[in-house]
Write an enzyme that holds these catalytic residues in place. Structure first.
Site, PDB file in Angstrom:
ATOM      1  N   SER A 168      21.499   6.562 -14.834  1.00 34.59           N
ATOM      2  CA  SER A 168      20.453   5.650 -14.386  1.00 34.59           C
ATOM      3  C   SER A 168      19.528   5.247 -15.540  1.00 34.59           C
ATOM      4  O   SER A 168      19.973   4.599 -16.486  1.00 34.59           O
ATOM      5  CB  SER A 168      19.674   6.333 -13.253  1.00 34.59           C
ATOM      6  OG  SER A 168      19.001   5.369 -12.489  1.00 34.59           O
TER       7      SER A 168
ATOM      8  N   LYS B 201      -0.159  -6.013   3.796  1.00 34.68           N
ATOM      9  CA  LYS B 201      -1.025  -5.156   2.978  1.00 34.68           C
ATOM     10  C   LYS B 201      -0.679  -3.692   3.222  1.00 34.68           C
ATOM     11  O   LYS B 201      -0.830  -2.838   2.364  1.00 34.68           O
ATOM     12  CB  LYS B 201      -2.489  -5.430   3.343  1.00 34.68           C
ATOM     13  CG  LYS B 201      -3.513  -4.632   2.537  1.00 34.68           C
ATOM     14  CD  LYS B 201      -3.480  -4.988   1.070  1.00 34.68           C
ATOM     15  CE  LYS B 201      -4.297  -4.035   0.230  1.00 34.68           C
ATOM     16  NZ  LYS B 201      -4.137  -4.284  -1.209  1.00 34.68           N
TER      17      LYS B 201
END
Lengths: 215, 215, 215, 215, 215, 215, 215, 215
Positions: free
Chosen positions: B31, B83
């Site tokens: 990764s 939000k």
């Protein structure tokens, strides 16, 4: 904190016309971080930056149902119906929610205005972006929330060109450092260019208050 | 972090044409570790290396069902529908997932491009390998993700031959060390060969963000 | 770690023909311990040694069922079907198992080859012994996994005879010590005989990786 | 540990014919304690000693059923059917038990042989006593597992008579002390009589291994 | 410990005919405390002393049923049917109980004999008292387990009369102190009278062993 | 402890006829506190004192039912039916209770006798008060358990009058202090009046034993 | 403690007729705090003081039902029916409650008398106020429990006027300080005015005893 | 605490007519914070301040139902029906609530009066605002609870103009500091202008008492 930084940056720019503020975002520059960055002359995102989350949020946990299950009850003697604001042991009172929604909305409008002015965008454009979502660097650029994308070395090169002279690098480790740096700058008037790595290290408090917060 | 290392390695190579970067992988170079290693001139795996895990991942835990069982509920007052991104106390909102899937996909495309360029492979070839799987050293060699297999002594011997002279060995203990080493190299222009034992020591943060992560 | 020790021992022997490595096993010299010991000139077990456990294993715990019971759920946004390798909060994906089985098998074949070469046995003979089982000292001798059985004093006596001179005893306390000892030996070329009390102190890491492990 | 002590005592006796070892047992001198004591010239129990527990035992806890109840499951990828020896999260595999029963039996036979030789008893006699049971001092004497019964002062008196001269008393506090004491004795050849208060302080390890253990 | 103290007191008395031991009991002088006190020339209880509890006891907790409920099981590989003595995870084995009952009975017979000899009572008389019960000072006097009742000042006065001269008082704080005091007394032969405040501070060990214990 | 203090006070008074003991009780002077105070020449309670609780108590917790519920069982091998006195894991044995009730009754009779003699009251009068109840200062005065009521300054004034001269005040902080004070008084014979603030700081022990305890 | 302070204040006033005590209450001056303040010459409350809570309370927790549920039982051997006063493991005995109610009532009557005398009010008036309720400063003034209301500066001004001279201010931090201050005042006779900030820091004890307590 | 600060500020202003107090609010200046700020000459809020929460509250948790479920019960012996005020183990007594509601109401009326006087507003106007709700800076300005809105730099500029001379800045870190600062100011009469960053750091106490609290 974000509002104080924002104000300090505005005053720094206002104190001398040949000063400017250059923001180079880290991997996460959301909500309060973007609030403080908005008045900069120029904003560069990293290729891997997440930004946005423009908005205001208050939250708490209600345990009225849990308290009922285990046999706890609240005994509150208060002088007015809203003194006991969002008491976690009682069912949520819709009046309490309405009272808090009002400053949330006002702070949101202020946030939108700050972004619109800082980025020189129409308020309605900002409002459409400011539903709390996050943006990748590429999408932030498309939506004009940032001016360009690059690594720290690119930021340094661009800054040298803009400042047209010798750039002094200051080391500062936390939100207090950057603030005192900006304040000393207001007084001694000696730095001609700064890079603000704004970290939205918002203080945690137990009372509900409005936050510019990335979940 | 991985993107910064990657950029520093690119600039190191670009700063002087007779410099190059030789990567000797540890037992696990997946990764973000592979992301940083990709631009090296040459990559040697150990016989026991696991590599690959090319891709991007964000994850969090949702506890809405648990909260319902024990009687906790969330009280959130927010200025916009997004939000409250991936609020762990509420059922997962598919809009929130879509908002985050976009930067994941963009960062993935960038990762694939970096590997394709670094390893000089067609993008489609890389994309086929980049479904997140891990590779043994042998399979990584077959798929051209590495150039050769060997132990540290083999790496040293090959480096001496390539650098055609005296190789200086620097000791560095963590991600900050290698970074400052590479940065100092940019400035002093004295080293002719380095071995990067890249460790994907990615910083842990509580907010969901894109990671190049081996589970 | 075991593979590095193994390689260091091979190079130590190769560096000078009148050097050799004598292994005296402790009460438990299994898996990675045997891996590192295999290239020695001579291996002595204690009468009470357990050895063997030749093979490779990866394991983790899956908590998908537990998570479902208590009401936790995983929210993962990943760029590919295998990026989320063996996610403990989701039911086991058979593709993930297949991806990991491949390097396990390759490392196993390497392990078998190392034992066959080190002990000068046919690969098929080793493969029959290498199903992970442990052996007593007596059974290990019968199967030629060790050369002889004795206590530390016996080992010392035999070593003196082989080294034909003064044997220097080095004290070393952990895996790092023995490695630096072997490395310094490569450079200074001064020791003529060593006793390696190999301890398979394999590093613990949270990511699944191949191990030569005695449960 | 018990086997090492046993070997050290044998070598001590062998190093000089007018040396001997006198064991004075504490309240509990079982299993590994008796194993180490067996080669002594003379063994005195206290009137309140428990001894015996001759045998070998390995034990671990299996939690497969518990794991099933709470919803944990094991994910193991192994190169052979026995690599996963006595995995606590899976039902007990009878092959695994058979693999371990073999060294238990071999170590048991060695233990029986050591007692038979040390105490000069027929192997079959020892085998009949060695089903793991414990013996009081009186029964141990009847069965010739000890030579006599007495307190420490009796032991000292008998030792003075046997050693025919000045007996030096060494203080040592743990298993490492007694071992280094015996080893130094091998080298400096100065002590003519020792009292071994053998304490079966067997090292605790998490891997199943053969032990000479009193539950 | 109690048996060692008992032996040390016997030897102290035997070393010089005009020495004797005077025991003044505390509030609790039971079991092992009485065992050690039995050979004294004279025993004075306090008016509030509890004594007796003559007998031997071994006890442990069996958790086989609990383990079954929660899904734990024992995996034991042992060389003989009694090696696994009173394994707490398995149902109680009546053979194991029989093996342990034997030394309990032998130690009990020894205890009874020590009391009979020390107190100059018929064995059958002691056996009738020695079912483990406790006695008040008055009942202990009636049953001749003590010689008289009084406070420390009474003990001191009686001791001065018996010792016929200057009595030295030694301060000692625990079982080790009294033991080293008695041992030094054996060697230097200087004290003519002692008061033993015997405290049955028996060491706690996890293995079942015979104890002279007041619950 | 209470009995020792009681004895020390008796001896202090007996050592010189113009000495006496004046007790000024604290807020709680019950049970063992009253036991020790009883032989004083004069006892003054505070207006807020609680006293009494004359009696003896032994108590422990039995967990046989709990053990049965969770699946624990006791394995006890004892030499007599009463050695296992009030084993908390087994149902209460009525013989065990009877064995312990006897010394409780004897100590109770002693306590009653001490109060009767100390306060110069008929035994039957004391016995009627001594059912364990507590008394306020006023009721204690009515029942002649104390002589008067007052504050510390009153006690001092009365003591000066009785001692007919200079009163020396000693500071002492715990039960050991008062005891050594009284003992030194026995030897040096210098103090003519003392105030004993007796605190029933009875040592806590895990074995059941008779206590003069205020719950 | 409260009764001792009360007595010390009374003696302080009595020692010299031109001395007096002026109490300035803190935010909470209830129960024992008011008990001690009652004999002052003058009491000033703050505007925000809560006072009152005149009364006496004893309380403990009974766990008999809980013990029955989990399988614990009490084994108590006591010499009288009331020795086991309010045993928390047994159902509440109404005789025990009656025994304790008596001193509670007597102490209550004493408290009422002290307030009546200190504040120069009829006993029946006080009794009507003394049901344990708390009073605001205003209600306490109306009911004559305090003389006036003011802040610390007002108290100081009034004290200077009353003391008619130089007021010495002593700093003291806890209940022990004020007590030793008052006691030293008794001896040295030098202070002419004091302000007592009485804090009802009542000692916590595990035995039930009468308290003048504000819940 | 809030009332004390309030009083100190009033006295500071009263001590010299050319002194005044300028309050610059932080992000949260509610309840007790506003109480203390009310008498200032001028109050400036930040744009992001939340203020208000004017009112009084007492609260505690009642666990009577929980206690009943688990089998705990309260044993209380009290001298009057209200001594046991809001006992958490018993169902809520409506008389107890009424007793406490009275001082809550009185303190509320005082709070309203203080605001009305400090802000020069009609009492009825204040009462309408004082139901416990919070206000944003903008709404507080509209309702005349503050005089203006600005950042710290604005406050400093305005203060310099008002103080008409050199302003000394004092650093103080907590509630004790500000209090001693104000008190020293009363004595030395040297400062002509102060900025009070009032933080409502109200002490937490376990007894229910009236608080001016923002939940």
């Amino acid at each position: 904190m974000a509002d104080e930084l924002h104000d300090a940056i505005l005053r720094f720019r206002a104190s001398n016309t040949n000063r400017f503020v250059f923001v180079h975002m880290g991997d996460l520059c959301c909500s309060g971080g973007y609030y403080a960055a908005a008045p900069a002359n120029r904003i560069m995102a990293r290729p891997t930056t997440l930004t946005g989350s423009i908005g205001v949020i208050m939250s708490t946990i209600n345990i009225a149902e849990l308290a009922g299950k285990i046999g706890l009850s609240d005994v509150t003697i208060a002088s007015g119906g809203n003194k006991d604001l969002l008491n976690p042991l009682r069912p949520v009172d819709t009046n309490h929610v309405a009272i808090l929604r009002r400053p949330v909305q006002q702070l949101y409008d202020r946030f939108v205005g700050i972004v619109a002015k800082g980025r020189n965008l129409p308020v309605e454009t900002v409002r459409a972006l400011a539903d709390g979502r996050v943006f990748s660097a590429a999408d932030a650029l498309t939506n004009k929330l940032v001016d360009c994308i690059g690594h720290e070395a690119d930021a340094m090169k661009e800054l040298r060109k803009l400042a047209d002279g010798d750039v002094r690098i200051y080391g500062y480790s936390d939100k207090n450092d950057i603030r005192s740096f900006l304040e000393s700058a207001l007084i001694f008037e000696s730095a001609d260019g700064i890079i603000g790595k704004l970290k939205a290290a918002l203080a945690e408090e137990s009372t509900p208050r409005a936050e510019y917060r990335a979940r």
